[in-house]
Design a protein around this motif. Structure first.
Motif, PDB file in Angstrom:
ATOM      1  N   GLY A  57       0.795  -1.227   0.000  1.00  0.00           N
ATOM      2  CA  GLY A  57       0.000   0.000   0.000  1.00  0.00           C
ATOM      3  C   GLY A  57       0.822   1.269   0.000  1.00  0.00           C
ATOM      4  O   GLY A  57       0.269   2.360  -0.167  1.00  0.00           O
ATOM      5  N   ARG A  58       2.133   1.146   0.189  1.00  0.00           N
ATOM      6  CA  ARG A  58       3.003   2.320   0.209  1.00  0.00           C
ATOM      7  C   ARG A  58       3.699   2.479  -1.135  1.00  0.00           C
ATOM      8  O   ARG A  58       4.272   1.529  -1.660  1.00  0.00           O
ATOM      9  CB  ARG A  58       4.037   2.216   1.327  1.00  0.00           C
ATOM     10  N   GLN A  59       3.671   3.688  -1.644  1.00  0.00           N
ATOM     11  CA  GLN A  59       4.245   3.980  -2.959  1.00  0.00           C
ATOM     12  C   GLN A  59       5.541   4.775  -2.792  1.00  0.00           C
ATOM     13  O   GLN A  59       5.620   5.707  -1.987  1.00  0.00           O
ATOM     14  CB  GLN A  59       3.250   4.797  -3.782  1.00  0.00           C
ATOM     15  N   PHE A  60       6.567   4.387  -3.580  1.00  0.00           N
ATOM     16  CA  PHE A  60       7.865   5.053  -3.556  1.00  0.00           C
ATOM     17  C   PHE A  60       8.125   5.678  -4.923  1.00  0.00           C
ATOM     18  O   PHE A  60       8.012   5.006  -5.952  1.00  0.00           O
ATOM     19  CB  PHE A  60       8.974   4.051  -3.232  1.00  0.00           C
ATOM     20  N   GLY A  83       5.883  -3.020  -1.424  1.00  0.00           N
ATOM     21  CA  GLY A  83       5.625  -1.639  -1.825  1.00  0.00           C
ATOM     22  C   GLY A  83       5.488  -1.508  -3.330  1.00  0.00           C
ATOM     23  O   GLY A  83       5.773  -2.424  -4.101  1.00  0.00           O
ATOM     24  N   GLU A  84       5.072  -0.338  -3.753  1.00  0.00           N
ATOM     25  CA  GLU A  84       4.863  -0.040  -5.171  1.00  0.00           C
ATOM     26  C   GLU A  84       5.863   1.021  -5.612  1.00  0.00           C
ATOM     27  O   GLU A  84       6.122   1.994  -4.885  1.00  0.00           O
ATOM     28  CB  GLU A  84       3.441   0.474  -5.395  1.00  0.00           C
ATOM     29  N   VAL A  85       6.420   0.851  -6.802  1.00  0.00           N
ATOM     30  CA  VAL A  85       7.383   1.802  -7.354  1.00  0.00           C
ATOM     31  C   VAL A  85       6.709   2.637  -8.431  1.00  0.00           C
ATOM     32  O   VAL A  85       6.068   2.101  -9.338  1.00  0.00           O
ATOM     33  CB  VAL A  85       8.597   1.066  -7.954  1.00  0.00           C
ATOM     34  N   LYS A  86       6.862   3.954  -8.331  1.00  0.00           N
ATOM     35  CA  LYS A  86       6.392   4.857  -9.368  1.00  0.00           C
ATOM     36  C   LYS A  86       7.608   5.583  -9.931  1.00  0.00           C
ATOM     37  O   LYS A  86       8.179   6.461  -9.278  1.00  0.00           O
ATOM     38  CB  LYS A  86       5.381   5.860  -8.821  1.00  0.00           C
ATOM     39  N   PRO A  87       8.078   5.211 -11.135  1.00  0.00           N
ATOM     40  CA  PRO A  87       9.282   5.834 -11.684  1.00  0.00           C
ATOM     41  C   PRO A  87       9.042   7.257 -12.170  1.00  0.00           C
ATOM     42  O   PRO A  87       7.960   7.581 -12.669  1.00  0.00           O
ATOM     43  CB  PRO A  87       9.667   4.908 -12.837  1.00  0.00           C
ATOM     44  N   ILE A  88      10.061   8.101 -12.041  1.00  0.00           N
ATOM     45  CA  ILE A  88      10.048   9.466 -12.558  1.00  0.00           C
ATOM     46  C   ILE A  88      11.130   9.530 -13.634  1.00  0.00           C
ATOM     47  O   ILE A  88      12.321   9.651 -13.337  1.00  0.00           O
ATOM     48  CB  ILE A  88      10.346  10.508 -11.455  1.00  0.00           C
ATOM     49  N   PRO A  89      10.755   9.422 -14.920  1.00  0.00           N
ATOM     50  CA  PRO A  89      11.761   9.314 -15.985  1.00  0.00           C
ATOM     51  C   PRO A  89      12.590  10.590 -16.142  1.00  0.00           C
ATOM     52  O   PRO A  89      12.104  11.705 -15.953  1.00  0.00           O
ATOM     53  CB  PRO A  89      10.919   9.051 -17.240  1.00  0.00           C
ATOM     54  N   THR A  90      13.876  10.390 -16.486  1.00  0.00           N
ATOM     55  CA  THR A  90      14.748  11.489 -16.889  1.00  0.00           C
ATOM     56  C   THR A  90      15.334  11.129 -18.259  1.00  0.00           C
ATOM     57  O   THR A  90      15.319   9.964 -18.653  1.00  0.00           O
ATOM     58  CB  THR A  90      15.883  11.721 -15.881  1.00  0.00           C
ATOM     59  N   ASP A 132       8.035  17.425 -11.713  1.00  0.00           N
ATOM     60  CA  ASP A 132       7.596  16.065 -12.034  1.00  0.00           C
ATOM     61  C   ASP A 132       7.418  15.243 -10.763  1.00  0.00           C
ATOM     62  O   ASP A 132       6.489  14.434 -10.650  1.00  0.00           O
ATOM     63  CB  ASP A 132       8.611  15.376 -12.950  1.00  0.00           C
ATOM     64  N   VAL A 133       8.315  15.442  -9.827  1.00  0.00           N
ATOM     65  CA  VAL A 133       8.227  14.714  -8.551  1.00  0.00           C
ATOM     66  C   VAL A 133       7.001  15.169  -7.774  1.00  0.00           C
ATOM     67  O   VAL A 133       6.222  14.344  -7.266  1.00  0.00           O
ATOM     68  CB  VAL A 133       9.510  14.920  -7.720  1.00  0.00           C
ATOM     69  N   ILE A 134       6.815  16.466  -7.694  1.00  0.00           N
ATOM     70  CA  ILE A 134       5.661  17.000  -6.953  1.00  0.00           C
ATOM     71  C   ILE A 134       4.356  16.524  -7.576  1.00  0.00           C
ATOM     72  O   ILE A 134       3.419  16.114  -6.868  1.00  0.00           O
ATOM     73  CB  ILE A 134       5.729  18.541  -6.911  1.00  0.00           C
ATOM     74  N   ASN A 135       4.291  16.554  -8.911  1.00  0.00           N
ATOM     75  CA  ASN A 135       3.065  16.118  -9.593  1.00  0.00           C
ATOM     76  C   ASN A 135       2.780  14.638  -9.373  1.00  0.00           C
ATOM     77  O   ASN A 135       1.627  14.205  -9.451  1.00  0.00           O
ATOM     78  CB  ASN A 135       3.177  16.392 -11.099  1.00  0.00           C
ATOM     79  N   ALA A 136       3.837  13.859  -9.113  1.00  0.00           N
ATOM     80  CA  ALA A 136       3.669  12.411  -8.939  1.00  0.00           C
ATOM     81  C   ALA A 136       3.225  12.038  -7.527  1.00  0.00           C
ATOM     82  O   ALA A 136       2.791  10.905  -7.299  1.00  0.00           O
ATOM     83  CB  ALA A 136       4.967  11.693  -9.280  1.00  0.00           C
ATOM     84  N   ILE A 137       3.348  12.958  -6.584  1.00  0.00           N
ATOM     85  CA  ILE A 137       2.956  12.655  -5.205  1.00  0.00           C
ATOM     86  C   ILE A 137       1.441  12.485  -5.130  1.00  0.00           C
ATOM     87  O   ILE A 137       0.679  13.330  -5.586  1.00  0.00           O
ATOM     88  CB  ILE A 137       3.424  13.759  -4.242  1.00  0.00           C
ATOM     89  N   GLY A 138       1.036  11.373  -4.569  1.00  0.00           N
ATOM     90  CA  GLY A 138      -0.387  11.084  -4.415  1.00  0.00           C
ATOM     91  C   GLY A 138      -0.691  10.621  -3.003  1.00  0.00           C
ATOM     92  O   GLY A 138       0.197  10.593  -2.129  1.00  0.00           O
ATOM     93  N   PRO A 139      -1.935  10.205  -2.750  1.00  0.00           N
ATOM     94  CA  PRO A 139      -2.326   9.813  -1.395  1.00  0.00           C
ATOM     95  C   PRO A 139      -1.593   8.586  -0.860  1.00  0.00           C
ATOM     96  O   PRO A 139      -1.519   8.394   0.359  1.00  0.00           O
ATOM     97  CB  PRO A 139      -3.831   9.542  -1.530  1.00  0.00           C
ATOM     98  N   THR A 189       1.641   7.901  -1.698  1.00  0.00           N
ATOM     99  CA  THR A 189       3.086   8.135  -1.740  1.00  0.00           C
ATOM    100  C   THR A 189       3.637   8.182  -0.320  1.00  0.00           C
ATOM    101  O   THR A 189       3.217   8.994   0.502  1.00  0.00           O
ATOM    102  CB  THR A 189       3.418   9.445  -2.462  1.00  0.00           C
ATOM    103  N   PHE A 190       4.586   7.302  -0.057  1.00  0.00           N
ATOM    104  CA  PHE A 190       5.168   7.239   1.286  1.00  0.00           C
ATOM    105  C   PHE A 190       6.578   7.808   1.320  1.00  0.00           C
ATOM    106  O   PHE A 190       6.985   8.402   2.316  1.00  0.00           O
ATOM    107  CB  PHE A 190       5.198   5.791   1.781  1.00  0.00           C
ATOM    108  N   ALA A 191       7.332   7.631   0.236  1.00  0.00           N
ATOM    109  CA  ALA A 191       8.727   8.079   0.256  1.00  0.00           C
ATOM    110  C   ALA A 191       9.217   8.400  -1.151  1.00  0.00           C
ATOM    111  O   ALA A 191       8.684   7.904  -2.144  1.00  0.00           O
ATOM    112  CB  ALA A 191       9.626   7.019   0.895  1.00  0.00           C
TER     113      ALA A 191
END
Length: 406
Positions: free
Chosen positions: A131-134, A153-160, A172-179, A181-183
């Motif tokens: 349930g925790r997203q990184f 945990g779940e991984v959400k990549p932020i491409p570069t 991009d990081v700020i936009n990816a933060i959701g309910p 998102t743990f770390a």
């Protein structure tokens, strides 16, 4: 690629199937085959290979550090230390980071670990859960995402991207933060790209994470290997407090002490107490003579680091030029560490290119798929080797790639 080469590549690297489930735990089955080790193992079976794949310094460990290690052995320093670390090393680390960050760091804010790998292992293992997203920059070092997934945990990549110097866009990081998102996991200078995140990026991400109650785990193992005239931006210097951050580093890269396996985590006293509990059930304590070597490293000044950085800078300048002269490769300007991560055309599978290049001309690089989901067309090239070997490698690569129909 020959069938024999394919068999060599996959030999001994079988991932357990469902039929093997009774033998292996689910977390183990979640771990991928390490792409770096796969290439290096294959190259070991061949002759006349030039390695642009190695991720450790090629400089000897400085003599005063080696002498301290030997002296510790001769003095009988072969027993366990305190679980948090050798008191003398904790004191030196606390003083060093207090001076460098401009904030008070005490011995209770630090845990000495078996390299930065254990530091990151502990930091991720105690926080990842179902349930925790990184959020993790992509590409990244191939330790982080598997550890998150191992623990549910779940991984959400932020491409570069190479065309942007693989810089991480804080928006991009700020936009990816959701309910969920743990770390956020950061790594600057970055492995595999060599990107150094500027102060504005680190400050924006750390402040937004604190505001939204998101932890930041920062791997800063390359923090001394800054190749341009930049002020290094550490998470430690930009966090409002230590309660929501964990900073990992080690002596491995800065002092060419990779095999001595001494790293550390810096965080709040409460977090360090929890990590110590986990640490006692993993490696128990770090290597005792190596910790004394670490004391000598911190007391001995930065002259050895400055020597290495000067040489890495010379190699970086040359390898950027060589990449720009290489057909089908798109490069950029890495500012730290000792890697560059150029891209091939977007439709190209870099693993096929890397394997074929190793087989046909004996140059070993690491394909991008080892580092993330968005970079299958990239290659990690290390300049942690002599300038002569770099020149020889590209003298093979440039004409070879010119002949490839990509």
């Amino acid at each position: 690629m020959s069938s024999e080469m394919s068999e060599k590549l996959i030999s001994g690297l079988k991932i357990p199937t469902a039929d093997d489930a009774f033998e292996w735990s689910p977390p183990l089955r979640a771990l991928p085959v390490p792409g770096i080790r796969r290439m290096v193992n294959l190259a070991a079976s061949m002759e006349n290979v030039i390695h642009l794949s190695i991720g450790q310094p090629d400089f000897p460990c400085p003599k005063h550090i080696v002498d301290a290690y030997i002296h510790a052995l001769q003095q009988g320093e072969t027993g366990y230390t305190m679980d948090a670390g050798l008191p003398e090393l904790l004191k030196e680390l606390a003083g060093y980071y207090s001076a460098r960050s401009g904030r008070e760091i005490t011995e209770d804010n630090i845990l000495v670990t078996t390299g930065a790998t254990e530091a990151m292992y502990l930091s991720i293992s105690v926080t990842a859960a179902p349930g925790r997203q990184f959020l993790i920059p992509d590409p990244c070092f191939p330790l982080y995402a598997p550890l998150v997934r191992m623990h549910g945990g779940e991984v959400k990549p932020i491409p570069t991207r190479a065309e942007h110097g693989h810089q991480l866009d804080p928006q991009d990081v700020i936009n990816a933060i959701g309910p969920r998102t743990f770390a956020i996991i950061l790594n600057s200078p970055n492995n595999p790209t060599g990107a150094v995140y500027p102060q504005e990026t680190i400050e924006t991400i750390v402040q937004e994470a604190a505001y939204q109650g998101v932890k930041v785990i920062s791997d800063e193992v390359y923090d001394h290997l800054i190749l341009d005239d930049l002020d290094y931006a550490s998470v430690l210097g930009h966090a409002s407090d230590l309660d929501h951050v964990m900073i990992a580093s080690s002596f491995s890269k800065s002092f060419s002490m990779a095999g001595l396996r001494i790293g550390w985590v810096i965080s709040s006293q409460g977090t360090i107490k929890m990590l110590r509990r986990y640490h006692m059930f993993t490696t128990t304590v770090a290597n005792t003579p190596s910790q004394w070597a670490g004391v000598a490293a911190l007391r001995g000044g930065n002259e050895c680091i400055e020597h290495m950085v000067k040489e890495y800078r010379r190699r970086r300048d040359r390898i950027v030029q060589l990449v720009s002269e290489t057909p089908h490769l798109t490069g950029y300007w890495p500012q730290g560490g000792f890697f560059i991560f150029p891209s091939l055309p977007s439709h190209i599978n870099a693993s096929n290119v890397a394997l074929k290049m190793l087989e046909e001309i004996g140059v070993c690089v690491v394909p991008g798929e080892a580092f993330g989901e968005s970079c299958n067309n990239s290659l990690r090239i290390s300049y942690s080797t002599s300038i002569e070997k770099i020149e020889e490698a590209f003298s093979r690569m440039i004409p070879w790639l010119a002949k490839q129909d990509l």
